[in-house]
Enzyme design. Sequence first.
Site, mmCIF file in Angstrom:
data_model
loop_
_atom_site.group_PDB
_atom_site.id
_atom_site.type_symbol
_atom_site.label_atom_id
_atom_site.label_comp_id
_atom_site.label_asym_id
_atom_site.label_seq_id
_atom_site.Cartn_x
_atom_site.Cartn_y
_atom_site.Cartn_z
ATOM 1 C CD GLU A 103 -1.516 -2.292 2.431
ATOM 2 O OE1 GLU A 103 -0.642 -1.980 3.148
ATOM 3 O OE2 GLU A 103 -2.659 -3.252 2.646
ATOM 4 C CE1 TYR A 115 8.060 0.262 -3.928
ATOM 5 C CE2 TYR A 115 6.025 1.662 -3.096
ATOM 6 C CZ TYR A 115 6.912 1.025 -3.254
ATOM 7 O OH TYR A 115 7.568 1.276 -1.543
HETATM 8 C C1 LIG Z 1 10.516 6.614 -2.509
HETATM 9 C C2 LIG Z 1 11.936 6.759 -2.142
HETATM 10 C C3 LIG Z 1 12.004 5.073 -1.524
HETATM 11 C C4 LIG Z 1 13.007 6.507 -3.111
HETATM 12 O O1 LIG Z 1 14.228 6.538 -3.075
HETATM 13 P P1 LIG Z 1 15.912 6.907 -4.325
HETATM 14 O O2 LIG Z 1 16.672 5.650 -3.794
HETATM 15 O O3 LIG Z 1 15.290 8.244 -4.610
HETATM 16 O O4 LIG Z 1 14.632 6.577 -5.438
HETATM 17 P P2 LIG Z 1 15.824 6.134 -6.681
HETATM 18 O O5 LIG Z 1 17.146 7.151 -6.643
HETATM 19 O O6 LIG Z 1 16.297 4.255 -6.795
HETATM 20 O O7 LIG Z 1 14.638 6.823 -7.924
HETATM 21 C C5 LIG Z 1 14.160 5.267 -8.538
HETATM 22 C C6 LIG Z 1 12.682 5.693 -9.039
HETATM 23 O O8 LIG Z 1 11.607 6.176 -8.036
HETATM 24 C C7 LIG Z 1 11.026 7.132 -8.582
HETATM 25 N N1 LIG Z 1 11.839 8.750 -8.193
HETATM 26 C C8 LIG Z 1 12.318 8.730 -6.967
HETATM 27 N N2 LIG Z 1 12.122 9.630 -6.847
HETATM 28 C C9 LIG Z 1 11.277 10.654 -7.029
HETATM 29 C C10 LIG Z 1 10.447 11.788 -7.011
HETATM 30 N N3 LIG Z 1 11.227 11.953 -5.877
HETATM 31 N N4 LIG Z 1 9.718 12.868 -7.261
HETATM 32 C C11 LIG Z 1 9.012 11.394 -8.576
HETATM 33 N N5 LIG Z 1 9.929 10.166 -8.582
HETATM 34 C C12 LIG Z 1 10.669 9.224 -7.750
HETATM 35 C C13 LIG Z 1 11.090 7.910 -10.030
HETATM 36 O O9 LIG Z 1 10.582 6.972 -11.381
HETATM 37 C C14 LIG Z 1 13.472 6.797 -10.051
HETATM 38 O O10 LIG Z 1 13.690 6.661 -10.875
HETATM 39 P P3 LIG Z 1 14.244 7.885 -11.871
HETATM 40 O O11 LIG Z 1 15.292 8.100 -11.456
HETATM 41 O O12 LIG Z 1 15.167 7.119 -13.304
HETATM 42 O O13 LIG Z 1 13.467 9.224 -12.605
HETATM 43 C C15 LIG Z 1 12.416 8.016 -1.540
HETATM 44 O O14 LIG Z 1 11.906 9.038 -1.445
HETATM 45 C C16 LIG Z 1 11.909 8.034 0.269
HETATM 46 O O15 LIG Z 1 12.947 7.203 1.106
HETATM 47 N N6 LIG Z 1 10.750 8.012 0.521
HETATM 48 C C17 LIG Z 1 10.410 8.261 1.998
HETATM 49 C C18 LIG Z 1 9.719 7.144 2.270
HETATM 50 C C19 LIG Z 1 8.825 6.549 1.055
HETATM 51 O O16 LIG Z 1 8.306 6.691 1.217
HETATM 52 N N7 LIG Z 1 8.495 4.821 1.228
HETATM 53 C C20 LIG Z 1 7.731 4.485 0.111
HETATM 54 C C21 LIG Z 1 6.737 3.649 1.166
HETATM 55 S S1 LIG Z 1 5.636 2.663 0.335
#
Ligand SMILES: CC(C)(COP(=O)(O)OP(=O)(O)OC[C@H]1O[C@@H](n2cnc3c(N)ncnc32)[C@H](O)[C@@H]1OP(=O)(O)O)[C@@H](O)C(=O)NCCC(=O)NCCS
Length: 144
Positions: A103, A115
Amino acid sequence: MTVRPLDLNETELASACERLSLGHEAWSADGIMETMQRNGYYFGAFLGAEFVGHAGFTAVADEGYITNVAVLPQFRRNGAATELTKALISKAKELKLSFLTLEVRESNSAAIALYEKHGFLRVGLRKRFYSEPTEDAIIMTLNF
Ligand SMILES: CC(C)(COP(=O)(O)OP(=O)(O)OC[C@H]1O[C@@H](n2cnc3c(N)ncnc32)[C@H](O)[C@@H]1OP(=O)(O)O)[C@@H](O)C(=O)NCCC(=O)NCCS
């Protein structure tokens, strides 16, 4: 960056990362540890020895439920979550699970994009699933 199974003595790092990333929705270190000792599979991402983030799922029969994916704010947009998600998918396949599901807050566009990049589809909505602030959850599933 290295991604490997999280050690039981690293659950406080994971919990602290969740507190920074998810506030009151964070799991406690004890909660993560108990889950790892039961049916949970957690992975950590590291830069050298430094903890960057983690992800995990629980397996129930042939079903996988992602508990969380979280990356420390200063390390985001560097592919850590991508590598962590790949590790979850690979483990789920190794365990011969039928699907991974989760979720996510409907406003969490970063996580939803992450995702979707890995093939998860929006399969449903749980109305008012989250509190503070109240928000619907999107259910996303990757079938194997
Ligand atoms: C969501 C999260 C885990 C992504 O981590 P990350 O290491 O920055 O992600 P990545 O660098 O591997 O990015 C992978 C893809 O995610 C998406 N993405 C990541 N951050 C993004 C942002 N700020 N805005 C839009 N897309 C984003 C993009 O599609 C990205 O691919 P791209 O770099 O080719 O555009 C991070 O922002 C986080 O920890 N957020 C808070 C916790 C959370 O919300 N977890 C999910 C709960 S269900």
